[in-house]
Write a protein that holds these residues in place. Sequence first.
Motif, PDB file in Angstrom:
ATOM      1  N   THR A 153     101.163   4.296   2.323  1.00 10.61           N
ATOM      2  CA  THR A 153     100.100   4.457   1.344  1.00 10.61           C
ATOM      3  C   THR A 153      98.785   3.901   1.869  1.00 10.61           C
ATOM      4  O   THR A 153      97.732   4.544   1.781  1.00 10.61           O
ATOM      5  CB  THR A 153     100.476   3.717   0.044  1.00 10.61           C
ATOM      6  N   ARG A 154      98.853   2.709   2.435  1.00 13.73           N
ATOM      7  CA  ARG A 154      97.626   2.074   2.900  1.00 13.73           C
ATOM      8  C   ARG A 154      97.011   2.841   4.068  1.00 13.73           C
ATOM      9  O   ARG A 154      95.793   3.081   4.083  1.00 13.73           O
ATOM     10  CB  ARG A 154      97.906   0.632   3.325  1.00 13.73           C
ATOM     11  N   PHE A 155      97.849   3.229   5.018  1.00 14.92           N
ATOM     12  CA  PHE A 155      97.337   4.007   6.153  1.00 14.92           C
ATOM     13  C   PHE A 155      96.649   5.266   5.659  1.00 14.92           C
ATOM     14  O   PHE A 155      95.632   5.696   6.205  1.00 14.92           O
ATOM     15  CB  PHE A 155      98.473   4.381   7.101  1.00 14.92           C
ATOM     16  N   GLN A 156      97.230   5.831   4.604  1.00 10.98           N
ATOM     17  CA  GLN A 156      96.656   7.050   4.073  1.00 10.98           C
ATOM     18  C   GLN A 156      95.299   6.768   3.439  1.00 10.98           C
ATOM     19  O   GLN A 156      94.321   7.494   3.663  1.00 10.98           O
ATOM     20  CB  GLN A 156      97.600   7.663   3.041  1.00 10.98           C
ATOM     21  N   GLU A 157      95.244   5.682   2.659  1.00  9.58           N
ATOM     22  CA  GLU A 157      93.983   5.287   2.033  1.00  9.58           C
ATOM     23  C   GLU A 157      92.901   5.036   3.085  1.00  9.58           C
ATOM     24  O   GLU A 157      91.729   5.329   2.883  1.00  9.58           O
ATOM     25  CB  GLU A 157      94.186   4.016   1.204  1.00  9.58           C
ATOM     26  N   GLU A 158      93.343   4.492   4.216  1.00 10.02           N
ATOM     27  CA  GLU A 158      92.384   4.168   5.277  1.00 10.02           C
ATOM     28  C   GLU A 158      92.030   5.370   6.138  1.00 10.02           C
ATOM     29  O   GLU A 158      91.292   5.250   7.111  1.00 10.02           O
ATOM     30  CB  GLU A 158      92.951   3.050   6.157  1.00 10.02           C
TER      31      GLU A 158
END
Lengths: 252, 252
Positions: free
Chosen positions: B212-217
């Motif tokens: 999720t975080r990698f995607q947000e970034e």
Amino acid sequence: MSDRKVISFENIKIACKSCSLVTLCLPMGLDPEDMDRLDRIIKRSRPLHRGDHLFREGDAFQCLYIVKTGSVKTYAPSEDGGEQVLGFHLPGELIGLDAIENASHNCSAKVLETSAICEIPFSHLEELSISMPSLQHQMYRLLSREISQDESMLTLLGKNNAEERLAAFLLSLSGRFKRRGFSPYDFYLSMSRHEIGNYLGLAVETVSRLFTRFQEEGLLEVERKHIQLLDLQRLESVVKRSSSDTNQIQST
Amino acid sequence: MSDRKVISFENIKIACKSCSLVTLCLPMGLDPEDMDRLDRIIKRSRPLHRGDHLFREGDAFQCLYIVKTGSVKTYAPSEDGGEQVLGFHLPGELIGLDAIENASHNCSAKVLETSAICEIPFSHLEELSISMPSLQHQMYRLLSREISQDESMLTLLGKNNAEERLAAFLLSLSGRFKRRGFSPYDFYLSMSRHEIGNYLGLAVETVSRLFTRFQEEGLLEVERKHIQLLDLQRLESVVKRSSSDTNQIQST
DNA sequence: CGCAATATTGACCACTCTCAATGAGGGTGG
DNA sequence: CCACCCTCATTGAGAGTGGTCAATATTGCG
């Protein structure tokens, strides 16, 4: 550890070679002549001292090394000066197998204390193994064993907590000393707490605290580098215990 | 790699073999006759399906396996039903090298999706390598490479945090797909989040959160099993970045 | 003898795990 | 074809292991 005294270079040479032969041939049924051919390619090296390098990352791969006496650590240096300790190598153990692939070392090897090390030029060994199927087979086995060992280390780092790691580490040393005829209960740690921690993926402080705790719990007695394992069985149970992991994967 | 379409068993057989030959011989200078001898000992297996086992821990070691299409995971089961995932194997990759030593498998191998796998009876391969020095050399290299790979995995588990591990994992997949002619940016994860976490020594939830975080970034786009790496360079920097570890060991 | 490296110990904090609830697919059977 | 179930994935809240920082031995070496 007992009565072995290295007196001269010549003695080192002889002891060194026979040790290497044991490592390379133990389970093979080599006839004396082959044994001799193998023996002739093994070279003794001069005694090495604490801090000396057998090789460094990036060096051209020439030889495999077998520890005769003393101990060696292998480690992968990183750009920023840090490192990952990959292993500690005790008498009888082979070093350098990971360098065959690209004919250059991808880790460094440094002796931890005054050590006698044998060198085996790999090209000679390889050539010899062409005409000695049993040697070839033994080479496959040695390489394969290294893989197995690394895999169990992966499991240790992936699944076990700090106390399990340290207990497993001590038991590993114990077993390896025992197999080589040394005491499995009483030995010296030639590596620093820092190096132990690095190897086990732990901070120095954690290692130190665990030694203290293990001592309080009567599992062992440790003073500086000298360690005595008082209760191997309980130490084993420390390793196995909390492998009650919930990390189970359902089959489909 | 491009236009290969598996239509019939016979095609699988042919494609399968040539794939294995590539894996076993790539850097060798084998003459056609040797190539043919090698080819003759490689056996195709019937297509395997999700969940099928190539072998289980404890099975007698007979064959090495090469993935032709699909993917396989190897794992070390533990008594309590848990397991440690040791690796994911993509087309062209070899499985079973750790079993040579005691002639029995010490891990299990399960296919993750419908896969075509080649079998190579090790005894035949070994025998062949006696009369084919270049094959022997290639075997040493393959075994050695496995050791190197395990060692870099040890470093990953020992030194890197969760986000670095996942980034390194994705980059590893990317590179391996690329080398085999697939897209390095866009692929499918044949393993579950659970298995990824297990492999990387992380909890499922951590893996999920990181995706999720990698995607947000903006590093990647992931939906279920489909993943697109949007910025390989930045992903690489994630891996290298916080290896600014203080775990440095002073030389003596 | 004094400095540097190594170990130990304590306090604090953060990363990641655990627990728990919810949601989303995918497969099976009605 | 849809409903149901089961597994897988996601997300949140709280807790704990182990890391970081710091101070203090202790040892070894020049």
